[in-house]
Motif scaffolding. Structure first.
Motif, PDB file in Angstrom:
ATOM      1  N   PRO A  73      10.362  28.580 -21.443  1.00 52.20           N
ATOM      2  CA  PRO A  73       9.829  29.666 -22.288  1.00 52.20           C
ATOM      3  C   PRO A  73      10.317  31.052 -21.860  1.00 52.20           C
ATOM      4  O   PRO A  73      10.380  31.962 -22.673  1.00 52.20           O
ATOM      5  CB  PRO A  73       8.311  29.536 -22.120  1.00 52.20           C
ATOM      6  CG  PRO A  73       8.098  28.116 -21.731  1.00 52.20           C
ATOM      7  CD  PRO A  73       9.307  27.715 -20.928  1.00 52.20           C
TER       8      PRO A  73
ATOM      9  N   LEU B  82      13.455  32.394 -23.796  1.00 56.37           N
ATOM     10  CA  LEU B  82      13.371  32.514 -25.249  1.00 56.37           C
ATOM     11  C   LEU B  82      13.072  33.941 -25.670  1.00 56.37           C
ATOM     12  O   LEU B  82      12.609  34.747 -24.874  1.00 56.37           O
ATOM     13  CB  LEU B  82      12.282  31.576 -25.780  1.00 56.37           C
ATOM     14  CG  LEU B  82      12.373  30.113 -25.334  1.00 56.37           C
ATOM     15  CD1 LEU B  82      11.170  29.333 -25.836  1.00 56.37           C
ATOM     16  CD2 LEU B  82      13.674  29.487 -25.791  1.00 56.37           C
TER      17      LEU B  82
ATOM     18  N   TYR C 206      10.888  36.147 -28.706  1.00 57.24           N
ATOM     19  CA  TYR C 206       9.685  35.894 -29.492  1.00 57.24           C
ATOM     20  C   TYR C 206       9.480  36.941 -30.577  1.00 57.24           C
ATOM     21  O   TYR C 206       9.695  38.135 -30.350  1.00 57.24           O
ATOM     22  CB  TYR C 206       8.462  35.915 -28.574  1.00 57.24           C
ATOM     23  CG  TYR C 206       8.487  34.834 -27.529  1.00 57.24           C
ATOM     24  CD1 TYR C 206       7.905  33.607 -27.758  1.00 57.24           C
ATOM     25  CD2 TYR C 206       9.139  35.039 -26.317  1.00 57.24           C
ATOM     26  CE1 TYR C 206       7.943  32.602 -26.807  1.00 57.24           C
ATOM     27  CE2 TYR C 206       9.181  34.047 -25.347  1.00 57.24           C
ATOM     28  CZ  TYR C 206       8.586  32.829 -25.599  1.00 57.24           C
ATOM     29  OH  TYR C 206       8.629  31.835 -24.659  1.00 57.24           O
TER      30      TYR C 206
ATOM     31  N   TRP D 190       9.392  31.426 -31.706  1.00 61.35           N
ATOM     32  CA  TRP D 190      10.372  31.682 -30.647  1.00 61.35           C
ATOM     33  C   TRP D 190      11.747  31.268 -31.162  1.00 61.35           C
ATOM     34  O   TRP D 190      11.861  30.480 -32.116  1.00 61.35           O
ATOM     35  CB  TRP D 190      10.025  30.955 -29.351  1.00 61.35           C
ATOM     36  CG  TRP D 190       9.876  29.463 -29.446  1.00 61.35           C
ATOM     37  CD1 TRP D 190       8.706  28.772 -29.527  1.00 61.35           C
ATOM     38  CD2 TRP D 190      10.927  28.479 -29.460  1.00 61.35           C
ATOM     39  NE1 TRP D 190       8.960  27.417 -29.600  1.00 61.35           N
ATOM     40  CE2 TRP D 190      10.319  27.210 -29.552  1.00 61.35           C
ATOM     41  CE3 TRP D 190      12.310  28.531 -29.403  1.00 61.35           C
ATOM     42  CZ2 TRP D 190      11.055  26.024 -29.592  1.00 61.35           C
ATOM     43  CZ3 TRP D 190      13.045  27.349 -29.447  1.00 61.35           C
ATOM     44  CH2 TRP D 190      12.406  26.117 -29.533  1.00 61.35           C
TER      45      TRP D 190
ATOM     46  N   SER E 173       5.201  29.185 -30.519  1.00 52.53           N
ATOM     47  CA  SER E 173       4.818  29.227 -29.107  1.00 52.53           C
ATOM     48  C   SER E 173       3.600  28.349 -28.816  1.00 52.53           C
ATOM     49  O   SER E 173       2.818  28.010 -29.711  1.00 52.53           O
ATOM     50  CB  SER E 173       4.523  30.661 -28.694  1.00 52.53           C
ATOM     51  OG  SER E 173       3.310  31.085 -29.283  1.00 52.53           O
TER      52      SER E 173
ATOM     53  N   HIS F 289      10.160  37.219 -22.839  1.00 55.94           N
ATOM     54  CA  HIS F 289       8.972  36.474 -22.412  1.00 55.94           C
ATOM     55  C   HIS F 289       7.902  37.398 -21.845  1.00 55.94           C
ATOM     56  O   HIS F 289       6.715  37.265 -22.166  1.00 55.94           O
ATOM     57  CB  HIS F 289       9.370  35.406 -21.384  1.00 55.94           C
ATOM     58  CG  HIS F 289       8.237  34.543 -20.959  1.00 55.94           C
ATOM     59  ND1 HIS F 289       7.547  34.761 -19.779  1.00 55.94           N
ATOM     60  CD2 HIS F 289       7.637  33.492 -21.560  1.00 55.94           C
ATOM     61  CE1 HIS F 289       6.588  33.860 -19.667  1.00 55.94           C
ATOM     62  NE2 HIS F 289       6.620  33.071 -20.732  1.00 55.94           N
TER      63      HIS F 289
ATOM     64  N   TYR G   4       6.241  39.359 -24.568  1.00 57.40           N
ATOM     65  CA  TYR G   4       5.410  38.462 -25.382  1.00 57.40           C
ATOM     66  C   TYR G   4       4.106  38.131 -24.637  1.00 57.40           C
ATOM     67  O   TYR G   4       3.039  38.094 -25.243  1.00 57.40           O
ATOM     68  CB  TYR G   4       6.184  37.185 -25.736  1.00 57.40           C
ATOM     69  CG  TYR G   4       5.382  36.240 -26.596  1.00 57.40           C
ATOM     70  CD1 TYR G   4       5.048  36.572 -27.909  1.00 57.40           C
ATOM     71  CD2 TYR G   4       4.928  35.025 -26.103  1.00 57.40           C
ATOM     72  CE1 TYR G   4       4.286  35.718 -28.697  1.00 57.40           C
ATOM     73  CE2 TYR G   4       4.172  34.159 -26.877  1.00 57.40           C
ATOM     74  CZ  TYR G   4       3.857  34.517 -28.175  1.00 57.40           C
ATOM     75  OH  TYR G   4       3.102  33.668 -28.946  1.00 57.40           O
TER      76      TYR G   4
END
Length: 131
Positions: free
Chosen positions: A3, A6, A8, A14, A27, A119, A122
């Motif tokens: 994660p 990625l 977002y 994502w 997510s 990340h 987010y």
């Protein structure tokens, strides 16, 4: 997928771009908020269809609500995950892996990715949303 690697969207999708293929999913936070997923409608996400960043490409329904799925980047749909199309529970089982939803051929990945959160950003957003 990790994660942390990625990007977002604020709407909790994502994206991971690898070469000329972008993999899109929702997510784990989104899955937790939706709770039990019932069905998914990917009628707008047919291979060959074009999507624009921010446009709805489908809907996911849970016991709580029906929510649009928004394309985090623009491009052409090249694949729909058949496992997710057959059983929406695949998203909840592995939202960052086998629960991916669609693959796109990005039209301008660099510009679209610059508009998305990493990340850490987010994580800050969902912490704020939780309060």
């Amino acid at each position: 997928m990790d994660p942390k690697d990625l990007k977002y969207a604020a709407s909790h999708e994502w994206v991971k771009v690898d070469g000329d293929v972008a993999t899109v999913g929702i997510s784990a936070f989104a899955v937790e908020q939706l709770t039990d997923l019932i069905m998914i409608d990917l009628g707008k996400a047919k291979p060959g269809a074009s999507v624009s960043a921010g446009d709805s490409f489908g809907e996911v329904e849970s016991v709580k609500s029906v929510n649009d799925l928004y394309a985090p980047i623009s491009g052409e749909v090249i694949e729909v995950n058949p496992a997710v199309a057959a059983d929406v529970g695949a998203i909840a089982a592995d939202p960052f892996g086998s629960g991916w939803i669609v693959k796109l051929r990005p039209s301008d990945a660099e510009a679209d990715l610059a508009k998305l959160m990493d990340h850490a950003a987010y994580q800050e957003k969902i912490a704020e949303d939780a309060h």
